[in-house]
Design an enzyme around this catalytic site. Sequence first.
Site, mmCIF file in Angstrom:
data_model
loop_
_atom_site.group_PDB
_atom_site.id
_atom_site.type_symbol
_atom_site.label_atom_id
_atom_site.label_comp_id
_atom_site.label_asym_id
_atom_site.label_seq_id
_atom_site.Cartn_x
_atom_site.Cartn_y
_atom_site.Cartn_z
ATOM 1 C CB ALA A 193 -0.843 0.064 0.970
ATOM 2 C CD GLU A 236 -10.197 -9.168 -7.090
ATOM 3 O OE1 GLU A 236 -10.187 -8.541 -5.882
ATOM 4 O OE2 GLU A 236 -11.011 -10.264 -7.566
ATOM 5 C CD GLN A 278 -3.389 -9.434 9.006
ATOM 6 O OE1 GLN A 278 -3.894 -8.458 9.289
ATOM 7 N NE2 GLN A 278 -2.576 -10.129 10.005
#
EC number: 3.5.4.13
Length: 190
Positions: free
Chosen positions: A117, A139, A158
């Site tokens: 991220a 995705e 996770q």
Amino acid sequence: MSIKEDKWIREMALNADMIHPFVNGQVNVNEETGEKLISYGLSSYGYDLRLSREFKVFTNVYNSVVDPKCFTEDIFISITDDVCIVPPNSFALARSVEYFRIPRNVLTMCIGKSTYARCGIIVNVTPFEPEWEGHVTIEISNTTPLPAKIYANEGIAQVLFFESSTTCEVSYADRKGKYQKQQGITVPCV
């Protein structure tokens, strides 16, 4: 619903085959080479799943339109490798190494890892519903203007497990969900 801890996840993986293959603890270094890895395996309140070596990367070679009701695979380039380069502002599909079998009174949520991220790589996975089983289709969006590298056999997201105090009337298996027992990367179907 309450979130389940490492002890419960371990017991369900080992005794009910909920996660296969199961890694009992966090792995963040390749023991053979000493190379740092994006962590995977059992954590305090979840399980970090890994990417397999299978990827499908979007391409616009045929000037196609993405239509979830009429999906054709000619919009993908299939890749089998230890890494995948996702083009800038593009998208890829992958699958988990692990095969999951979700109990009837459990629902999961899957959240992308912060390592990715923070690089502009966003992971989306829909919940694993009660009695769903299969490899997870993942995705992956590259939101940056630069190519982004993702790694096979390392952590990508996770999984959090939530157990209900009651059992659902109709499970994913009962209603014969279209993604039940999926193998490999499964594209949209209606």
